[in-house]
Design a protein around this motif. Sequence first.
Motif, short mmCIF file in Angstrom:
data_model
loop_
_atom_site.label_atom_id
_atom_site.label_comp_id
_atom_site.label_asym_id
_atom_site.label_seq_id
_atom_site.Cartn_x
_atom_site.Cartn_y
_atom_site.Cartn_z
N HIS A 167 0.82 -1.21 0.00
CA HIS A 167 0.00 0.00 0.00
C HIS A 167 0.86 1.26 0.00
CE1 HIS A 167 -2.91 -3.01 1.41
NE2 HIS A 167 -3.86 -2.17 1.07
N PHE A 168 2.11 1.14 0.45
CA PHE A 168 2.96 2.31 0.61
C PHE A 168 3.85 2.57 -0.60
CE2 PHE A 168 1.65 1.09 4.79
CZ PHE A 168 1.41 2.30 5.42
N GLN A 169 3.65 1.82 -1.67
CA GLN A 169 4.34 2.15 -2.91
C GLN A 169 3.83 3.50 -3.41
OE1 GLN A 169 4.88 -1.38 -5.80
NE2 GLN A 169 2.97 -1.83 -4.72
N PRO A 170 4.68 4.29 -4.03
CA PRO A 170 4.23 5.57 -4.58
C PRO A 170 3.10 5.37 -5.59
CG PRO A 170 6.62 5.49 -4.54
CD PRO A 170 6.14 4.11 -4.19
N ASP A 215 -5.45 -1.19 -7.67
CA ASP A 215 -4.10 -1.48 -7.22
C ASP A 215 -3.96 -1.12 -5.74
OD1 ASP A 215 -3.43 -2.28 -9.76
OD2 ASP A 215 -2.44 -0.39 -10.32
N LEU A 216 -3.16 -1.87 -5.02
CA LEU A 216 -3.00 -1.64 -3.58
C LEU A 216 -2.42 -0.27 -3.26
CD1 LEU A 216 -1.69 -5.14 -2.36
CD2 LEU A 216 -4.03 -4.23 -2.29
N ASN A 217 -1.63 0.28 -4.18
CA ASN A 217 -1.02 1.59 -3.93
C ASN A 217 -1.85 2.75 -4.48
OD1 ASN A 217 -0.34 0.61 -6.54
ND2 ASN A 217 1.30 2.10 -6.72
N SER A 218 -3.10 2.49 -4.81
CA SER A 218 -3.98 3.57 -5.26
C SER A 218 -4.43 4.38 -4.05
CB SER A 218 -5.21 3.01 -5.98
OG SER A 218 -6.03 2.29 -5.07
N ALA A 219 -4.88 5.60 -4.29
CA ALA A 219 -5.35 6.45 -3.20
C ALA A 219 -6.50 5.78 -2.44
CB ALA A 219 -5.80 7.80 -3.76
N LYS A 273 -8.31 3.22 2.48
CA LYS A 273 -8.99 2.06 3.08
C LYS A 273 -8.16 1.48 4.22
CE LYS A 273 -11.31 -2.25 1.73
NZ LYS A 273 -10.61 -3.21 2.60
N LEU A 274 -6.84 1.46 4.04
CA LEU A 274 -5.96 0.97 5.11
C LEU A 274 -6.04 1.88 6.33
CD1 LEU A 274 -3.85 -1.41 5.32
CD2 LEU A 274 -2.09 0.33 4.99
N MET A 275 -6.08 3.20 6.08
CA MET A 275 -6.26 4.16 7.17
C MET A 275 -7.59 3.92 7.88
SD MET A 275 -4.05 6.54 7.99
CE MET A 275 -5.19 7.76 8.65
N PHE A 276 -8.63 3.66 7.09
CA PHE A 276 -9.96 3.42 7.64
C PHE A 276 -9.93 2.23 8.60
CE2 PHE A 276 -14.21 1.54 7.51
CZ PHE A 276 -15.04 2.66 7.64
N LEU A 325 -13.83 8.60 2.53
CA LEU A 325 -13.20 8.95 1.26
C LEU A 325 -13.49 10.39 0.88
CD1 LEU A 325 -13.84 5.72 -0.86
CD2 LEU A 325 -11.63 6.56 -0.04
N LYS A 326 -14.73 10.85 1.12
CA LYS A 326 -15.10 12.22 0.79
C LYS A 326 -14.37 13.23 1.68
CE LYS A 326 -19.74 10.97 -0.83
NZ LYS A 326 -21.19 11.03 -0.52
N THR A 327 -14.08 12.81 2.91
CA THR A 327 -13.43 13.71 3.87
C THR A 327 -11.94 13.85 3.62
OG1 THR A 327 -15.05 13.06 5.55
CG2 THR A 327 -13.06 14.15 6.32
N MET A 328 -11.31 12.72 3.28
CA MET A 328 -9.86 12.72 3.10
C MET A 328 -9.45 13.43 1.82
SD MET A 328 -8.91 11.13 5.80
CE MET A 328 -7.19 10.73 5.53
N ASP A 329 -8.34 14.11 1.88
CA ASP A 329 -7.73 14.69 0.68
C ASP A 329 -6.90 13.58 0.05
OD1 ASP A 329 -6.20 15.93 -1.24
OD2 ASP A 329 -5.64 17.64 0.01
N LEU A 330 -7.40 12.96 -1.01
CA LEU A 330 -6.75 11.79 -1.58
C LEU A 330 -5.37 12.09 -2.14
CD1 LEU A 330 -9.73 9.88 -3.25
CD2 LEU A 330 -8.73 9.60 -0.98
N LYS A 331 -5.16 13.31 -2.59
CA LYS A 331 -3.83 13.68 -3.07
C LYS A 331 -2.83 13.67 -1.91
CE LYS A 331 -4.42 14.24 -7.46
NZ LYS A 331 -3.70 13.34 -8.42
N THR A 332 -3.29 14.13 -0.75
CA THR A 332 -2.44 14.09 0.43
C THR A 332 -2.16 12.66 0.85
OG1 THR A 332 -3.30 16.22 1.23
CG2 THR A 332 -2.22 14.80 2.85
N VAL A 333 -3.20 11.82 0.77
CA VAL A 333 -3.04 10.41 1.09
C VAL A 333 -2.00 9.77 0.17
CG1 VAL A 333 -4.19 8.16 1.11
CG2 VAL A 333 -5.38 10.16 2.00
#
Length: 271
Positions: A166-169, A178-182, A187-190, A255-263
């Motif tokens: 999940h931590f791949q760029p 993909d596991l490294n998608s935003a 989802k892992l954070m959730f 998902l709506k709350t999180m800034d996915l670019k920041t994630v």
Amino acid sequence: MLLKKSKIINFFETQVLRLVFPDNKTFPNQKRFRHFSNAVYTDNLQKKTQIKSQLNKQKFGGTTSSSTLRKKRYSRKMGNSNSAPPVEDVDKIKKDTKLPVQKIKTLWYRFNDLDKHKRGFLSREDLSGIPAFALNPLAERIIDLFLPPDGPQNCSFERFCFVLAHFQPTRPETEENDLNSAYHKAKLMFEVFDRDGNGQISMEEVLKTLRQMVGSNINDDQLAQIAKRVVYESVNDESRYSTNEMPSVEMDDFLKTMDLKTVEYKMSVKF
């Protein structure tokens, strides 16, 4: 006091990295790491030095110079009979996680370091025994990602790679599944907040997680206000609020709350 979401992500990312790469010198992009807050993590140089010393003793036994450590690491990688994972495992992990072969090998070395009893899997004891976790308020929640409470209590190398993939760029060609998608990073954070794994984050779960993060530095009333603010920012549908209890946060809300670019940025590591 409000907890900024970017700081929560940064804190979570840093603690997972301490599990995989306990030696600070192996941290990529070291300059962009920041502590969650003084109330959560104290930047104590003496404690860091002690932890690093413990890690070196745990790996190699006794106190050694930097040059000796490098030689022993090289010797361990080149001379260990388990210096490379089985080809069939590499092929499957590469297919499932899209991790490059070289990264799989890097994780294999770390996996074997953590596998003190050489059983071919990591137990909760193996993971919780890492000295860096002594300063990690979310240690148990992070370990739960590798060893889900309702699943087998032995972490295989495949599972180890699955979580860390999940931590791949996140790259332009990265697909949503993909596991490294935003999406999967969020989802892992959730899952860190969703303590009972029912697909929802209740007010009580938010409170428990925040309490672990800040300890006794914030009183219960202040923490309750922070938890309510987290829920209010996540759930914007007024019909879901009642006079008796706060609504639970669902994955779509999260998902709506999180800034996915920041994630994408904060939860990306070159290992």
